[in-house]
Design a protein around this motif. Structure first.
Motif, short mmCIF file in Angstrom:
data_model
loop_
_atom_site.label_atom_id
_atom_site.label_comp_id
_atom_site.label_asym_id
_atom_site.label_seq_id
_atom_site.Cartn_x
_atom_site.Cartn_y
_atom_site.Cartn_z
N ASP A 174 29.40 -1.34 -22.54
CA ASP A 174 28.61 -0.37 -21.77
C ASP A 174 28.63 0.94 -22.55
N ARG A 193 29.47 3.65 -20.79
CA ARG A 193 30.39 4.46 -19.98
C ARG A 193 31.83 4.11 -20.32
N TYR A 225 10.84 -0.17 -12.58
CA TYR A 225 11.84 -1.25 -12.64
C TYR A 225 11.14 -2.62 -12.60
N1 LIG Z 1 22.61 -5.63 -8.29
C1 LIG Z 1 21.54 -6.25 -7.81
O1 LIG Z 1 21.32 -6.34 -6.59
C2 LIG Z 1 20.57 -6.84 -8.75
C3 LIG Z 1 20.69 -6.71 -10.12
N2 LIG Z 1 19.76 -7.27 -10.95
C4 LIG Z 1 19.88 -7.08 -12.38
O2 LIG Z 1 21.19 -7.41 -12.83
C5 LIG Z 1 21.56 -6.53 -13.89
C6 LIG Z 1 22.88 -5.87 -13.55
O3 LIG Z 1 22.71 -5.16 -12.34
P1 LIG Z 1 23.78 -4.12 -11.79
O4 LIG Z 1 25.11 -4.43 -12.33
O5 LIG Z 1 23.57 -4.06 -10.33
O6 LIG Z 1 23.22 -2.76 -12.43
P2 LIG Z 1 23.95 -1.32 -12.45
O7 LIG Z 1 22.89 -0.29 -12.35
O8 LIG Z 1 25.07 -1.31 -11.49
O9 LIG Z 1 24.57 -1.29 -13.93
C7 LIG Z 1 23.76 -1.17 -15.08
C8 LIG Z 1 24.64 -0.74 -16.23
O10 LIG Z 1 23.80 -0.50 -17.36
C9 LIG Z 1 24.40 0.52 -18.11
N3 LIG Z 1 23.46 1.17 -19.05
C10 LIG Z 1 22.55 2.12 -18.79
N4 LIG Z 1 21.96 2.51 -19.93
C11 LIG Z 1 22.51 1.78 -20.94
C12 LIG Z 1 22.34 1.74 -22.34
N5 LIG Z 1 21.47 2.55 -22.97
N6 LIG Z 1 23.07 0.85 -23.06
C13 LIG Z 1 23.97 0.05 -22.45
N7 LIG Z 1 24.18 0.05 -21.13
C14 LIG Z 1 23.47 0.92 -20.37
C15 LIG Z 1 24.93 1.51 -17.07
O11 LIG Z 1 25.94 2.34 -17.62
C16 LIG Z 1 25.43 0.56 -15.98
O12 LIG Z 1 26.81 0.32 -16.09
C17 LIG Z 1 20.41 -5.55 -14.07
O13 LIG Z 1 19.61 -5.96 -15.14
C18 LIG Z 1 19.64 -5.65 -12.77
O14 LIG Z 1 18.29 -5.40 -12.95
C19 LIG Z 1 18.68 -7.96 -10.49
C20 LIG Z 1 18.49 -8.09 -9.14
C21 LIG Z 1 19.45 -7.63 -8.17
#
Ligand SMILES: NC(=O)C1=CN([C@@H]2O[C@H](COP(=O)(O)OP(=O)(O)OC[C@H]3O[C@@H](n4cnc5c(N)ncnc54)[C@H](O)[C@@H]3O)[C@@H](O)[C@H]2O)C=CC1
Ligand SMILES: CC(=O)[C@H](N)C(=O)O
Length: 373
Positions: A88, A90, A195
């Motif tokens: 990540d 972070r 998104y």
């Molecule tokens: N949580 C949910 O309900 C759902 C999630 N998803 C997908 O699953 C995946 C994971 O979701 P979550 O963990 O909930 O997302 P989240 O928003 O909690 O985490 C996303 C992570 O991406 C990181 N990030 C941002 N910019 C970045 C960069 N330039 N390089 C590397 N990392 C970067 C952030 O620091 C963060 O830790 C996403 O692609 C999301 O679209 C899909 C549908 C539902």
């Protein structure tokens, strides 16, 4: 080869049915190149032998969000702690840092991504970095960069190094003109969030790379995911996680969606298991490369009623966020995942009652008492 014959082969490749996911690209590689970034065709990228392939080396991008830490812990049980690298931009909390390999990786830095894949001999990549629906609307240019440019980097690295690539899509990849109840795998997709647009783009680009370069791209459209030990990252379905934290902590919850807003949801254990199952599914069982997966569908009112059975003193009020409400009103109400069930045997384990007891058991009724003292 005469131009006409080449064109005929290109046309033939382009006209393949979208449902013929098990077929390899039909164009010979000398016309395609092995990589979209003009790497010489004689370079031996696909160097993973069969015996090595049994022992996957996994990279998770965007791993510190709601889902990534859980995915790492799940995959480490399968492939071994040191074979799953969480990354990540972070700084990880200590318990995550100590739980297995963690490295910095910004998906917008293509060279850094390539270096990580090469130095760690990565074979599977789970691309979780993204800006979710509500935060994406608040910062469109960053969402466009992370969700679209970042995806391009990941696709290119994966294609160049012969990786199996998982990219999650979402119920948010559909929009107000899609059938909403139920929403099938193949239908109109005209989302109205950055998104959603970026996720449709990811689905299409991944499938294009599959047909064009033979990239082993696999994608599931997740519903809203509900987890006990991680916080959601700024989406429209976040309320369904927050209600549990608030019920246990304060006995009060203010919901930002209307009480009758119906959305598909899933408990995180089902989501992570589905992700590994589709990655391990034999290629010939996949008639598509992007599948809906579903478990349950409920409204805030229905969820609150189920929580009230266990926390009768819970007070739920509603203060609608117009941005999130407009997004939710354009998303599927029920998800048709019959293709996933038919092709690779997808089955969910958690319905609403099991979800609620599991979430409340995780926090424990004592937590509320402990917070109060
Ligand atoms: N949580 C949910 O309900 C759902 C999630 N998803 C997908 O699953 C995946 C994971 O979701 P979550 O963990 O909930 O997302 P989240 O928003 O909690 O985490 C996303 C992570 O991406 C990181 N990030 C941002 N910019 C970045 C960069 N330039 N390089 C590397 N990392 C970067 C952030 O620091 C963060 O830790 C996403 O692609 C999301 O679209 C899909 C549908 C539902
Ligand atoms: C369903 C999702 O993709 C995410 N949780 C969001 O609400 O943006």
């Amino acid at each position: 080869m005469p131009v006409v014959r080449v064109l005929r082969r290109v046309a033939c490749w382009m006209l393949q049915s979208p449902a013929c996911g098990c077929r390899a690209p039909v164009l010979p590689s000398r016309f395609l190149g092995t990589s979209p970034r003009q790497i010489p065709t004689d370079a031996n990228f696909h160097s993973t032998s069969f015996s090595e392939a049994d022992q996957q080396r996994v990279l998770i991008t965007g791993g510190l969000g709601q889902l990534g830490v859980g995915l790492a812990s799940f995959l480490r049980k399968r492939f071994g702690k040191d074979n799953v690298i969480l990354s990540d931009i972070r700084k990880p909390p200590e318990h995550v840092f100590l739980s297995g390999p963690f490295i910095y990786s910004d998906i917008l830095d293509y060279k850094n991504l390539r270096e990580i894949v090469v130095n760690n001999r990565i074979t599977w990549l789970f691309h979780y970095s993204a800006l979710l629906s509500a935060v994406g609307e608040a910062n469109v240019s960053l969402a466009r960069a992370v969700n679209i440019t970042g995806l391009h980097n990941v696709l290119d690295v994966a294609a160049e190094h012969g990786l199996r690539l998982f990219v999650p899509s979402t119920i948010g990849a559909f929009g107000p003109t899609s059938p909403r109840n139920p929403t099938p795998d193949l239908c109109i997709q005209r989302p109205r969030t950055i998104y959603g647009v970026s996720k449709v783009h990811a689905e299409l680009m991944g499938e294009y790379y599959y047909y064009r370069y033979g990239l082993d791209f696999r994608c599931l459209r997740y519903p809203g995911i509900i987890s006990a030990d991680s916080q959601p990252g700024g989406g429209t379905t976040d309320y369904a996680v927050q209600i549990f934290h608030e019920a246990v902590k304060n006995g009060r919850f203010e919901c930002n969606l209307k009480p009758d807003t119906r959305l598909p949801m899933m408990y995180i254990d089902d989501c992570l298991r589905a992700t590994l199952e589709v990655m391990e599914a034999p290629a010939e069982s996949l008639s598509m490369r992007t599948y809906n997966i579903s478990a349950m569908s409920f409204t805030p009112e229905e969820l609150a009623q189920e929580v009230l059975k266990h926390v009768p003193e819970l007070q739920v009020t509603y203060s609608v966020d117009p941005v999130r409400q407009a997004i939710a009103d354009s998303w599927p109400m029920n998800f048709d995942d019959s293709n996933a069930r038919k092709d690779w045997g997808w089955r969910h384990n958690f319905d609403l009652p099991e979800l609620v007891t599991t979430m409340l058991n995780f926090h424990g009724p004592e937590s509320r008492v402990a917070q109060a003292n």
